[in-house]
Scaffold this motif. Structure first.
Motif, mmCIF file in Angstrom:
data_model
loop_
_atom_site.group_PDB
_atom_site.id
_atom_site.type_symbol
_atom_site.label_atom_id
_atom_site.label_comp_id
_atom_site.label_asym_id
_atom_site.label_seq_id
_atom_site.Cartn_x
_atom_site.Cartn_y
_atom_site.Cartn_z
ATOM 1 N N LEU A 1 -3.693 4.006 6.310
ATOM 2 C CA LEU A 1 -2.560 3.079 6.402
ATOM 3 C C LEU A 1 -1.244 3.774 6.068
ATOM 4 O O LEU A 1 -0.230 3.567 6.748
ATOM 5 N N SER B 1 -9.601 -2.976 4.328
ATOM 6 C CA SER B 1 -9.271 -2.715 2.918
ATOM 7 C C SER B 1 -9.439 -3.977 2.080
ATOM 8 O O SER B 1 -9.952 -3.922 0.957
ATOM 9 N N LEU B 2 -9.019 -5.105 2.618
ATOM 10 C CA LEU B 2 -9.176 -6.371 1.900
ATOM 11 C C LEU B 2 -10.653 -6.724 1.701
ATOM 12 O O LEU B 2 -11.072 -7.121 0.607
ATOM 13 N N GLY C 1 -5.829 -2.946 7.204
ATOM 14 C CA GLY C 1 -5.562 -3.899 6.135
ATOM 15 C C GLY C 1 -6.703 -4.870 5.921
ATOM 16 O O GLY C 1 -7.068 -5.178 4.785
ATOM 17 N N GLU D 1 -9.206 4.336 3.738
ATOM 18 C CA GLU D 1 -8.484 3.307 4.499
ATOM 19 C C GLU D 1 -7.025 3.226 4.073
ATOM 20 O O GLU D 1 -6.133 3.106 4.913
ATOM 21 N N ILE D 2 -6.767 3.311 2.790
ATOM 22 C CA ILE D 2 -5.385 3.266 2.308
ATOM 23 C C ILE D 2 -4.621 4.501 2.753
ATOM 24 O O ILE D 2 -3.457 4.403 3.150
#
Length: 105
Positions: free
Chosen positions: A84, A38-39, A35, A80-81
């Protein structure tokens, strides 16, 4: 249970180039790190323009320098998503199986 995920989430951000491959694989297992990465990619990636800085020298006025410093310049946001989402299904499955084992023992 959350302490290892929190520890792995921030581990290596200041010395990312020196992290071993085994530790890097463990860090990918932390959903909190996914997370955070990703941010950072969302805010500072996608060819963002240079940031305004009124000082004489600003090292991180170019977002690419920050991404290179954190060793995430070659990381894809969509990867990355997807990691997740994969971790979501993995943890949901593990929690379901553990609850099922506990109640139908």
């Amino acid at each position: 249970l959350m302490a290892p995920f929190l520890g792995l989430a921030i581990y290596g951000f200041d010395f990312a180039a020196d992290v071993s491959s085994l530790m890097y694989a463990l860090m990918k297992f932390s959903f909190i790190r996914g997370g955070v990465v990703s941010l950072i990619l969302t805010v500072f990636g996608f060819n963002r323009a240079k940031l305004e800085c009124s000082d004489v020298y600003c090292h991180f006025d170019d977002p690419k320098v920050l991404l290179r410093y954190l060793r995430i310049e070659n990381v894809s946001l969509f990867t990355e998503i997807s990691v997740l989402v994969g971790l979501l299904f993995l943890f949901r499955g593990l929690f379901y199986l553990s609850l099922r084992k506990k109640f139908y023992k």
